[in-house]
Write a protein that holds these residues in place. Structure first.
Motif, short mmCIF file in Angstrom:
data_model
loop_
_atom_site.label_atom_id
_atom_site.label_comp_id
_atom_site.label_asym_id
_atom_site.label_seq_id
_atom_site.Cartn_x
_atom_site.Cartn_y
_atom_site.Cartn_z
N ALA A 135 5.05 -4.15 0.15
CA ALA A 135 4.22 -2.95 0.00
C ALA A 135 4.20 -2.48 -1.46
O ALA A 135 3.15 -2.03 -1.95
N ALA A 136 5.33 -2.59 -2.16
CA ALA A 136 5.36 -2.19 -3.57
C ALA A 136 4.42 -3.08 -4.39
O ALA A 136 3.69 -2.57 -5.25
N VAL A 189 -3.25 -2.55 -5.86
CA VAL A 189 -4.35 -1.61 -5.59
C VAL A 189 -4.51 -0.63 -6.75
O VAL A 189 -5.63 -0.35 -7.19
N ALA A 190 -3.40 -0.13 -7.27
CA ALA A 190 -3.46 0.79 -8.41
C ALA A 190 -4.05 0.09 -9.64
O ALA A 190 -4.85 0.69 -10.37
N ALA A 191 -3.67 -1.17 -9.85
CA ALA A 191 -4.21 -1.92 -10.99
C ALA A 191 -5.72 -2.12 -10.85
O ALA A 191 -6.47 -1.99 -11.83
N MET A 192 -6.17 -2.41 -9.63
CA MET A 192 -7.61 -2.56 -9.40
C MET A 192 -8.34 -1.23 -9.63
O MET A 192 -9.44 -1.20 -10.19
N ALA A 193 -7.71 -0.13 -9.18
CA ALA A 193 -8.32 1.18 -9.40
C ALA A 193 -8.40 1.50 -10.89
O ALA A 193 -9.41 2.02 -11.37
N HIS A 251 -1.28 4.90 -0.81
CA HIS A 251 -0.39 5.32 0.29
C HIS A 251 -0.69 4.54 1.57
O HIS A 251 0.22 4.05 2.25
N LEU A 252 -1.97 4.45 1.90
CA LEU A 252 -2.36 3.80 3.15
C LEU A 252 -2.06 2.31 3.14
O LEU A 252 -1.66 1.74 4.16
N VAL A 253 -2.25 1.67 1.99
CA VAL A 253 -1.93 0.24 1.89
C VAL A 253 -0.44 0.01 2.11
O VAL A 253 -0.04 -0.86 2.88
N ILE A 257 1.56 -1.80 5.58
CA ILE A 257 2.47 -2.95 5.50
C ILE A 257 3.82 -2.61 6.12
O ILE A 257 4.38 -3.40 6.89
N VAL A 258 4.36 -1.44 5.80
CA VAL A 258 5.73 -1.10 6.22
C VAL A 258 5.80 -0.64 7.67
O VAL A 258 6.68 -1.07 8.42
#
Length: 128
Positions: A18-19, A25-29, A111-113, A117-118
């Motif tokens: 998840a990390a 996801v943050a990098a893509m954003a 958060h949702l991603v 996963i977790v």
């Protein structure tokens, strides 16, 4: 095998995955132009911060799940509902800091991603 052993290692593995996913996801954003700047301090959340915070809060969530499992008897489906409710609560802070809409949406997506996963891994292990 005890519940803690049955949940801990798969849970930690899920937190690690998840990390990585949250950071991706943050990098893509960021590549799409989201700045992750928080108006209160004027600083941007660094990319590594997503990994670090996902690990810290993922482990806290895992330990909370183990503690609740030990002291609260619940049917298997209740664990998933509880996890979803706690995830919903965790989505509130991005809207309280006064960030831009793009930043808020990206933070919620991160958060949702991580939760997607977790939560299934931990809920499945707790229910077993």
């Amino acid at each position: 095998m005890t519940t803690a052993k049955r949940v801990l290692l798969p849970g930690l593995a899920a937190v690690a995955v998840a990390a990585g996913a949250a950071t991706a996801v943050a990098a893509m954003a960021m590549a799409a132009g989201v700045d992750f700047e928080l108006p209160d301090g004027g600083e941007s959340i660094p990319l590594l911060g997503f990994s670090q915070l996902t690990i810290v809060f993922g482990v806290v969530g895992l330990l909370l799940a183990l503690a609740l499992r030990r002291w609260v008897a619940r049917p298997a489906r209740a664990w998933v509902r509880m996890a979803v409710a706690l995830t919903a609560v965790s989505l509130v802070p991005p809207f309280l800091v006064g960030a831009t809409l793009a930043t808020e949406c990206a933070l919620v997506l991160v958060h949702l991603v991580a939760a997607a996963i977790v939560i299934p891994v931990v809920a499945r292990r707790l229910a077993a």
